[in-house]
Design a protein around this motif. Structure first.
Motif, mmCIF file in Angstrom:
data_model
loop_
_atom_site.group_PDB
_atom_site.id
_atom_site.type_symbol
_atom_site.label_atom_id
_atom_site.label_comp_id
_atom_site.label_asym_id
_atom_site.label_seq_id
_atom_site.Cartn_x
_atom_site.Cartn_y
_atom_site.Cartn_z
ATOM 1 N N ILE A 8 0.860 -1.187 0.000
ATOM 2 C CA ILE A 8 0.000 0.000 0.000
ATOM 3 C C ILE A 8 0.894 1.235 0.000
ATOM 4 O O ILE A 8 1.715 1.413 0.901
ATOM 5 N N ILE A 9 0.748 2.081 -0.994
ATOM 6 C CA ILE A 9 1.624 3.230 -1.188
ATOM 7 C C ILE A 9 0.909 4.509 -0.762
ATOM 8 O O ILE A 9 -0.146 4.852 -1.299
ATOM 9 N N THR A 10 1.506 5.225 0.193
ATOM 10 C CA THR A 10 0.909 6.455 0.703
ATOM 11 C C THR A 10 1.932 7.587 0.709
ATOM 12 O O THR A 10 2.881 7.556 1.486
ATOM 13 N N PRO A 11 1.775 8.605 -0.160
ATOM 14 C CA PRO A 11 2.607 9.802 -0.069
ATOM 15 C C PRO A 11 2.101 10.668 1.086
ATOM 16 O O PRO A 11 0.886 10.783 1.283
ATOM 17 N N VAL A 12 3.006 11.254 1.829
ATOM 18 C CA VAL A 12 2.623 11.964 3.051
ATOM 19 C C VAL A 12 3.250 13.352 3.075
ATOM 20 O O VAL A 12 4.447 13.506 2.813
ATOM 21 N N TYR A 13 2.443 14.372 3.405
ATOM 22 C CA TYR A 13 2.978 15.727 3.541
ATOM 23 C C TYR A 13 2.097 16.545 4.481
ATOM 24 O O TYR A 13 0.930 16.815 4.167
ATOM 25 N N ASN A 14 2.631 16.905 5.630
ATOM 26 C CA ASN A 14 1.964 17.798 6.593
ATOM 27 C C ASN A 14 0.535 17.350 6.923
ATOM 28 O O ASN A 14 -0.419 18.124 6.778
ATOM 29 N N VAL A 15 0.406 16.120 7.409
ATOM 30 C CA VAL A 15 -0.929 15.592 7.731
ATOM 31 C C VAL A 15 -0.956 14.991 9.141
ATOM 32 O O VAL A 15 -1.577 13.956 9.369
ATOM 33 N N GLU A 16 -0.306 15.647 10.074
ATOM 34 C CA GLU A 16 -0.231 15.090 11.416
ATOM 35 C C GLU A 16 -1.611 14.895 12.049
ATOM 36 O O GLU A 16 -1.784 14.020 12.909
ATOM 37 N N GLN A 44 6.766 19.513 7.249
ATOM 38 C CA GLN A 44 7.275 20.548 8.146
ATOM 39 C C GLN A 44 6.550 20.568 9.491
ATOM 40 O O GLN A 44 6.827 21.426 10.331
ATOM 41 N N ASP A 45 5.608 19.641 9.697
ATOM 42 C CA ASP A 45 4.928 19.557 10.987
ATOM 43 C C ASP A 45 5.454 18.316 11.728
ATOM 44 O O ASP A 45 6.584 17.909 11.518
ATOM 45 N N ASN A 46 4.645 17.711 12.554
ATOM 46 C CA ASN A 46 5.086 16.553 13.341
ATOM 47 C C ASN A 46 4.711 15.217 12.696
ATOM 48 O O ASN A 46 4.702 14.185 13.369
ATOM 49 N N THR A 47 4.435 15.238 11.403
ATOM 50 C CA THR A 47 4.016 14.017 10.717
ATOM 51 C C THR A 47 5.049 12.907 10.838
ATOM 52 O O THR A 47 4.713 11.759 11.134
ATOM 53 N N ILE A 48 6.314 13.214 10.590
ATOM 54 C CA ILE A 48 7.337 12.163 10.559
ATOM 55 C C ILE A 48 7.482 11.499 11.924
ATOM 56 O O ILE A 48 7.695 10.278 12.018
ATOM 57 N N THR A 50 5.091 11.108 14.102
ATOM 58 C CA THR A 50 3.920 10.243 14.226
ATOM 59 C C THR A 50 4.118 8.949 13.445
ATOM 60 O O THR A 50 3.817 7.853 13.930
ATOM 61 N N LEU A 51 4.661 9.065 12.243
ATOM 62 C CA LEU A 51 4.889 7.885 11.410
ATOM 63 C C LEU A 51 5.891 6.932 12.049
ATOM 64 O O LEU A 51 5.683 5.707 12.060
ATOM 65 N N LYS A 52 6.969 7.465 12.579
ATOM 66 C CA LYS A 52 7.985 6.616 13.197
ATOM 67 C C LYS A 52 7.428 5.895 14.423
ATOM 68 O O LYS A 52 7.763 4.724 14.675
ATOM 69 N N ASN A 53 6.566 6.577 15.145
ATOM 70 C CA ASN A 53 5.936 5.950 16.306
ATOM 71 C C ASN A 53 5.027 4.798 15.878
ATOM 72 O O ASN A 53 5.024 3.719 16.506
ATOM 73 N N LEU A 54 4.266 5.006 14.806
ATOM 74 C CA LEU A 54 3.398 3.955 14.288
ATOM 75 C C LEU A 54 4.217 2.760 13.789
ATOM 76 O O LEU A 54 3.852 1.603 14.031
ATOM 77 N N ALA A 55 5.310 3.043 13.091
ATOM 78 C CA ALA A 55 6.142 1.971 12.549
ATOM 79 C C ALA A 55 6.799 1.141 13.648
ATOM 80 O O ALA A 55 7.040 -0.057 13.474
ATOM 81 N N SER A 56 7.077 1.770 14.781
ATOM 82 C CA SER A 56 7.707 1.046 15.891
ATOM 83 C C SER A 56 6.764 0.023 16.508
ATOM 84 O O SER A 56 7.212 -0.907 17.188
ATOM 85 N N LYS A 57 5.475 0.157 16.241
ATOM 86 C CA LYS A 57 4.472 -0.732 16.825
ATOM 87 C C LYS A 57 4.000 -1.824 15.865
ATOM 88 O O LYS A 57 3.310 -2.760 16.284
ATOM 89 N N ASP A 58 4.340 -1.702 14.586
ATOM 90 C CA ASP A 58 3.879 -2.683 13.595
ATOM 91 C C ASP A 58 4.920 -2.769 12.489
ATOM 92 O O ASP A 58 5.143 -1.798 11.750
#
Length: 259
Positions: A8-16, A44-48, A50-58
């Protein structure tokens, strides 16, 4: 049904404030053999974080961080390049899926031996979350149909089979890159087939590039001329047909919902 891996491919930009709904809709899929590749396009927000936290759990969640903002097409292509699945699916970061989306669509593909599919989907309000319209994608879409209406196939609903196509990449243009890819893929097959029920949810009222409708005209022309190698005159002709359809006939694809 054989549960081949789906990338599943998801481009991400400023969507915290929206990414959790997207990721959770993948986590809740009844089809479990997937990897979710989220490509952060230099947020430029806290998205990355949030993503790293999610990846650490799954471990099925994979995060790629780009060093500069390059656009959704480029980010999607990085995701495709790093994909390991037989099937490639697309989900933008501010949208989400029904929890049986992959199960139903992959079964549909395997039962009928379809390499390129999509589904119907809902549009919902960004503020209230209320469903606004049902986008009634037709049972099948041909190359000629898609030439005059890019709205037949919603990017958030597409799944394609790499065993048939190999990995197919989007043109690296700022807009209309998904439509250009579907057109190129439809040159290789008679048509793409749709699941006739809504399996995804598209956010309305956001600030995505797809909302600047008038600015899409030059990108439409670019797709005809540069990506499909049409002549200048044919590109103008196709552009005229596209605009006629958009302004006079497109509404038949959408059904307004009562809340």
């Amino acid at each position: 049904m054989v549960e081949h891996l789906v990338s599943i491919i998801t481009p991400v930009y400023n969507v915290e404030n929206q990414i959790l709904q997207c990721v959770n809709s993948v986590n809740q899929q009844t089809y479990k053999n997937w990897e979710h590749i989220l490509v952060d396009d230099f947020s430029q927000d806290n998205t990355i974080e949030t993503l790293k936290n999610l990846a650490s759990k799954d471990k099925r969640i994979k995060v790629i961080s780009l060093g500069k903002n390059s656009g959704a097409g480029f980010a999607r292509n990085i995701g495709i390049k790093n994909a390991n699945g037989r099937y490639i699916a697309f989900l933008d970061s501010d949208d989400y899926w029904a929890n049986n989306k992959l199960e139903k669509q992959i079964a549909f593909m395997q039962l009928n031996n379809y390499p390129f599919t999509y589904s119907r989907y809902f549009e919902f309000d960004n503020e209230s979350g209320d469903l606004i319209t049902l986008v009634k994608a037709p049972p099948k879409v041909t190359y000629k149909m898609l030439l005059i209406n890019g709205g037949y196939i919603g990017c958030l609903t597409v799944v394609y089979d790499t065993v048939f196509f190999g990995k197919k990449y989007m043109p690296e243009i700022r807009k209309r890159q998904d439509w250009a890819l579907w057109l190129k893929m439809l040159k290789d097959i008679d048509c793409a087939y749709g699941v006739m029920e809504p399996l995804a949810f598209y956010r309305m009222g956001n600030t995505s590039l797809s909302k600047s409708k008038i600015k899409l005209v030059k990108y439409n022309f670019m797709v005809y001329k540069r990506e499909l190698n049409m002549s200048y005159l044919e590109s103008i002709y196709r552009m005229a047909l596209f605009l006629i359809f958009h302004f006079f006939f497109k509404s038949h694809l959408k059904e307004k919902l009562k809340n």
